[in-house]
Design an enzyme around this catalytic site. Structure first.
Site, PDB file in Angstrom:
ATOM      1  N   TYR A  84      12.932  -1.935-113.327  1.00  0.00           N
ATOM      2  CA  TYR A  84      12.041  -1.591-112.193  1.00  0.00           C
ATOM      3  C   TYR A  84      11.002  -2.692-111.932  1.00  0.00           C
ATOM      4  O   TYR A  84      11.014  -3.326-110.871  1.00  0.00           O
ATOM      5  CB  TYR A  84      11.386  -0.243-112.506  1.00  0.00           C
ATOM      6  CG  TYR A  84      10.309   0.207-111.550  1.00  0.00           C
ATOM      7  CD1 TYR A  84      10.465   0.095-110.171  1.00  0.00           C
ATOM      8  CD2 TYR A  84       9.132   0.790-112.033  1.00  0.00           C
ATOM      9  CE1 TYR A  84       9.484   0.535-109.300  1.00  0.00           C
ATOM     10  CE2 TYR A  84       8.153   1.241-111.174  1.00  0.00           C
ATOM     11  CZ  TYR A  84       8.323   1.111-109.803  1.00  0.00           C
ATOM     12  OH  TYR A  84       7.344   1.549-108.949  1.00  0.00           O
ATOM     13  N   ARG A 122       1.142  18.900-120.214  1.00  0.00           N
ATOM     14  CA  ARG A 122       2.234  18.244-120.945  1.00  0.00           C
ATOM     15  C   ARG A 122       1.664  17.688-122.243  1.00  0.00           C
ATOM     16  O   ARG A 122       0.629  17.008-122.229  1.00  0.00           O
ATOM     17  CB  ARG A 122       2.833  17.129-120.075  1.00  0.00           C
ATOM     18  CG  ARG A 122       3.995  16.413-120.709  1.00  0.00           C
ATOM     19  CD  ARG A 122       4.697  15.503-119.715  1.00  0.00           C
ATOM     20  NE  ARG A 122       3.883  14.349-119.328  1.00  0.00           N
ATOM     21  CZ  ARG A 122       4.310  13.392-118.505  1.00  0.00           C
ATOM     22  NH1 ARG A 122       5.526  13.461-117.973  1.00  0.00           N
ATOM     23  NH2 ARG A 122       3.520  12.378-118.198  1.00  0.00           N
ATOM     24  N   TYR A 146       6.373   4.841-128.863  1.00  0.00           N
ATOM     25  CA  TYR A 146       6.458   3.872-127.751  1.00  0.00           C
ATOM     26  C   TYR A 146       5.119   3.157-127.559  1.00  0.00           C
ATOM     27  O   TYR A 146       5.047   1.925-127.519  1.00  0.00           O
ATOM     28  CB  TYR A 146       6.868   4.589-126.445  1.00  0.00           C
ATOM     29  CG  TYR A 146       6.452   3.820-125.220  1.00  0.00           C
ATOM     30  CD1 TYR A 146       7.169   2.704-124.805  1.00  0.00           C
ATOM     31  CD2 TYR A 146       5.302   4.173-124.511  1.00  0.00           C
ATOM     32  CE1 TYR A 146       6.750   1.970-123.698  1.00  0.00           C
ATOM     33  CE2 TYR A 146       4.879   3.443-123.415  1.00  0.00           C
ATOM     34  CZ  TYR A 146       5.607   2.349-123.009  1.00  0.00           C
ATOM     35  OH  TYR A 146       5.183   1.618-121.932  1.00  0.00           O
ATOM     36  N   PHE A 171       9.825  -8.239-120.252  1.00  0.00           N
ATOM     37  CA  PHE A 171       9.781  -6.814-119.892  1.00  0.00           C
ATOM     38  C   PHE A 171      10.696  -5.978-120.767  1.00  0.00           C
ATOM     39  O   PHE A 171      10.462  -4.780-120.925  1.00  0.00           O
ATOM     40  CB  PHE A 171      10.277  -6.603-118.450  1.00  0.00           C
ATOM     41  CG  PHE A 171       9.415  -7.177-117.373  1.00  0.00           C
ATOM     42  CD1 PHE A 171       8.241  -6.541-116.996  1.00  0.00           C
ATOM     43  CD2 PHE A 171       9.779  -8.333-116.702  1.00  0.00           C
ATOM     44  CE1 PHE A 171       7.447  -7.050-115.981  1.00  0.00           C
ATOM     45  CE2 PHE A 171       8.993  -8.852-115.681  1.00  0.00           C
ATOM     46  CZ  PHE A 171       7.829  -8.212-115.323  1.00  0.00           C
ATOM     47  N   LYS A 228       3.653  -1.025-128.163  1.00  0.00           N
ATOM     48  CA  LYS A 228       2.867  -1.913-127.284  1.00  0.00           C
ATOM     49  C   LYS A 228       1.659  -2.471-128.056  1.00  0.00           C
ATOM     50  O   LYS A 228       1.348  -3.659-127.970  1.00  0.00           O
ATOM     51  CB  LYS A 228       2.416  -1.161-126.026  1.00  0.00           C
ATOM     52  CG  LYS A 228       3.549  -0.772-125.098  1.00  0.00           C
ATOM     53  CD  LYS A 228       4.282  -1.992-124.549  1.00  0.00           C
ATOM     54  CE  LYS A 228       5.519  -1.640-123.763  1.00  0.00           C
ATOM     55  NZ  LYS A 228       6.371  -2.800-123.450  1.00  0.00           N
ATOM     56  N   SER A 263       0.517  -2.030-121.848  1.00  0.00           N
ATOM     57  CA  SER A 263       0.260  -0.780-121.128  1.00  0.00           C
ATOM     58  C   SER A 263      -1.147  -0.279-121.416  1.00  0.00           C
ATOM     59  O   SER A 263      -1.687  -0.494-122.513  1.00  0.00           O
ATOM     60  CB  SER A 263       1.268   0.266-121.602  1.00  0.00           C
ATOM     61  OG  SER A 263       0.892   1.551-121.172  1.00  0.00           O
TER      62      SER A 263
HETATM   63  N1  UFG Z   1       3.004  14.624-114.006  1.00  0.00           N
HETATM   64  C1  UFG Z   1       3.202  15.894-113.471  1.00  0.00           C
HETATM   65  N2  UFG Z   1       4.466  16.303-113.235  1.00  0.00           N
HETATM   66  C2  UFG Z   1       5.566  15.534-113.510  1.00  0.00           C
HETATM   67  C3  UFG Z   1       5.352  14.221-114.045  1.00  0.00           C
HETATM   68  C4  UFG Z   1       4.060  13.827-114.292  1.00  0.00           C
HETATM   69  O1  UFG Z   1       2.235  16.632-113.217  1.00  0.00           O
HETATM   70  O2  UFG Z   1       6.701  15.981-113.287  1.00  0.00           O
HETATM   71  C5  UFG Z   1       1.633  14.156-114.254  1.00  0.00           C
HETATM   72  C6  UFG Z   1       1.373  13.795-115.704  1.00  0.00           C
HETATM   73  O3  UFG Z   1       1.022  14.940-116.442  1.00  0.00           O
HETATM   74  C7  UFG Z   1       0.251  12.772-115.555  1.00  0.00           C
HETATM   75  C8  UFG Z   1       0.549  12.078-114.221  1.00  0.00           C
HETATM   76  O4  UFG Z   1       1.430  12.973-113.526  1.00  0.00           O
HETATM   77  O5  UFG Z   1      -0.968  13.425-115.454  1.00  0.00           O
HETATM   78  C9  UFG Z   1       1.260  10.754-114.375  1.00  0.00           C
HETATM   79  O6  UFG Z   1       2.379  10.941-115.223  1.00  0.00           O
HETATM   80  P1  UFG Z   1       3.490   9.802-115.448  1.00  0.00           P
HETATM   81  O7  UFG Z   1       4.495  10.370-116.387  1.00  0.00           O
HETATM   82  O8  UFG Z   1       3.977   9.299-114.138  1.00  0.00           O
HETATM   83  O9  UFG Z   1       2.665   8.638-116.097  1.00  0.00           O
HETATM   84  P2  UFG Z   1       1.839   8.634-117.462  1.00  0.00           P
HETATM   85  O10 UFG Z   1       0.448   8.274-117.101  1.00  0.00           O
HETATM   86  O11 UFG Z   1       2.026   9.834-118.278  1.00  0.00           O
HETATM   87  O12 UFG Z   1       2.656   7.514-118.221  1.00  0.00           O
HETATM   88  C10 UFG Z   1       2.430   6.190-117.964  1.00  0.00           C
HETATM   89  C11 UFG Z   1       3.685   5.360-118.219  1.00  0.00           C
HETATM   90  C12 UFG Z   1       4.020   5.329-119.666  1.00  0.00           C
HETATM   91  C13 UFG Z   1       2.799   5.013-120.497  1.00  0.00           C
HETATM   92  C14 UFG Z   1       1.688   5.950-120.164  1.00  0.00           C
HETATM   93  C15 UFG Z   1       0.438   5.655-120.918  1.00  0.00           C
HETATM   94  O13 UFG Z   1       4.781   5.869-117.490  1.00  0.00           O
HETATM   95  O14 UFG Z   1       4.993   4.329-119.867  1.00  0.00           O
HETATM   96  O15 UFG Z   1       1.398   5.829-118.790  1.00  0.00           O
HETATM   97  O16 UFG Z   1      -0.531   6.623-120.709  1.00  0.00           O
HETATM   98  F1  UFG Z   1       3.038   5.136-121.818  1.00  0.00           F
END
Ligand code: UFG
Length: 342
Positions: A13, A298, A152, A83, A156, A127
């Site tokens: 990506y 979550r 994971y 990456f 990092k 990250s």
């Molecule tokens: N969320 C939802 N519903 C979903 C998916 C996500 O409500 O179906 C919420 C999550 O709870 C969070 C926000 O949307 O509050 C963002 O979630 P993401 O999964 O898109 O991203 P994250 O911040 O959890 O994860 C990102 C990167 C990871 C990294 C992480 C570090 O994707 O690789 O940040 O905090 F490890």
């Protein structure tokens, strides 16, 4: 002659968007990817955008012999953007050894080969996960790192430490770690974008797949956080902005502008949006229906994080410029293109 850059994970990506930006700035790009989480057809689409097909080698960089053979074949590499890594937070909890072996070994192989074959510069995908839930917001580069929430995230943090320690003993090697906040969106042509395998873990691919009818309903994880609307806050950065930041980091190294041979920068926008704000913005800008419901938090999620970008903006002479609206438009345009909608 154009300077040659190795992009590992270049069909992924963020990698694919970075290849496009590098080629746009006249760099000669070589991609290495094992295609474990991406498609070879990404190269066709890069070529459609830029008119140039990058050289490509398929192997896993944790294989030291293949990595050596690569550097023997490509003797003009000037810099690496690394990456290639496993990146699923949940999977890393189930398979910690696979994550540590893959993510740490590939970095160490590359550093050893840089030393052996005289490649000086590396930009590394880190990250904001290394900050955990910070005590003070926004986070600056001075904000202390916290214990990782997942194997994971720990890879990092350890990779950053490996680069710091190696650079301390080897002044011929330069490394920059970019600490990404939440990359979203797609290239404006909709020819490349994020294509998760199976059910998406991340918010925006789940939203676009729900809007496209692949998923029944979006679950918003928690509305009882200590935030204005109760949903969690993140700093969402357009993937093309993020890709540009890599080109800027490469030029900083090639132009010998680094202040130390190991540096790290936050790469975000400086603004935080809640999950609910993001969902509403997506519905409004794309004029689509989106079914969603509130469910429990979550496990492992942090409440809120966004970047203080002032140090990076000043040092790199760069800042994110794309709006959340155009970014969410690009995400939907990409999903429609992939699914053949309209
Ligand atoms: N969320 C939802 N519903 C979903 C998916 C996500 O409500 O179906 C919420 C999550 O709870 C969070 C926000 O949307 O509050 C963002 O979630 P993401 O999964 O898109 O991203 P994250 O911040 O959890 O994860 C990102 C990167 C990871 C990294 C992480 C570090 O994707 O690789 O940040 O905090 F490890």
């Amino acid at each position: 002659m154009a300077k040659q850059i190795l992009v590992t994970g270049g069909t992924g990506y963020i990698g694919s968007h970075t290849v496009v930006e590098l080629q746009g700035k006249g760099f000669d790009v070589v991609v290495v990817d094992d295609l474990s989480n991406s498609q070879i057809t990404v190269l066709d689409n890069i070529e459609k955008i830029t008119g140039i097909r990058p050289a490509f080698e398929q192997f896993n960089l944790a294989d030291r012999d293949k990595t050596d053979a690569f550097f023997q074949k490509y003797s003009n590499i000037e810099a690496i953007i690394h990456f290639a890594a496993f990146k699923a937070v949940g999977e890393s909890v189930q398979k910690p050894l696979e994550y540590y072996r893959n993510n740490l070994t590939s970095l160490m192989n590359l550093l050893e080969c840089m030393n052996k074959y005289g490649v000086k510069h590396m930009v590394f995908s880190s990250s904001c996960t290394v900050y955990g839930q910070p005590d003070v917001l926004p986070v600056t580069e001075e904000t202390p790192r916290k214990e990782a929430e997942s194997p994971y995230g720990n890879t990092k943090a350890i990779c950053e430490d490996i680069m710091r320690d190696y650079c301390a003993t080897n002044d011929k090697i330069n490394c920059i770690a970019l600490r990404y906040f939440n990359p979203i969106g797609a290239h404006p042509t909709a020819l490349i974008g994020e294509l998760p395998v199976g059910v998406p873990n991340n918010l925006v691919p789940f939203i676009t797949q729900t809007a496209a009818g692949l998923r029944e309903e979006l679950s918003i994880f928690g509305d009882d956080y200590d935030t204005p609307d109760g949903t969690a806050i993140r700093d969402y950065i357009n993937v093309v902005d993020l890709a540009e930041a890599h080109v800027v980091a490469i030029n900083r190294m090639l132009d010998e502008k680094q202040k130390a041979n190991y540096e790290f920068f936050n790469v975000g926008t400086g603004s935080g949006y809640s999950v609910n704000e993001l969902v509403q913005a997506f519905i409004k800008v794309n004029k689509v229906d989106l079914k969603y419901k509130i469910v429990g938090r979550r496990h492992g999620d942090i409440e809120k994080i966004w970047a203080d970008t002032s140090y990076g903006n000043k040092e790199l002479g760069w800042s994110a410029s794309r709006t959340l609206e155009e970014t969410l438009e690009s995400a939907w345009k990409w999903e429609k293109n992939v699914r053949g909608i309209e």
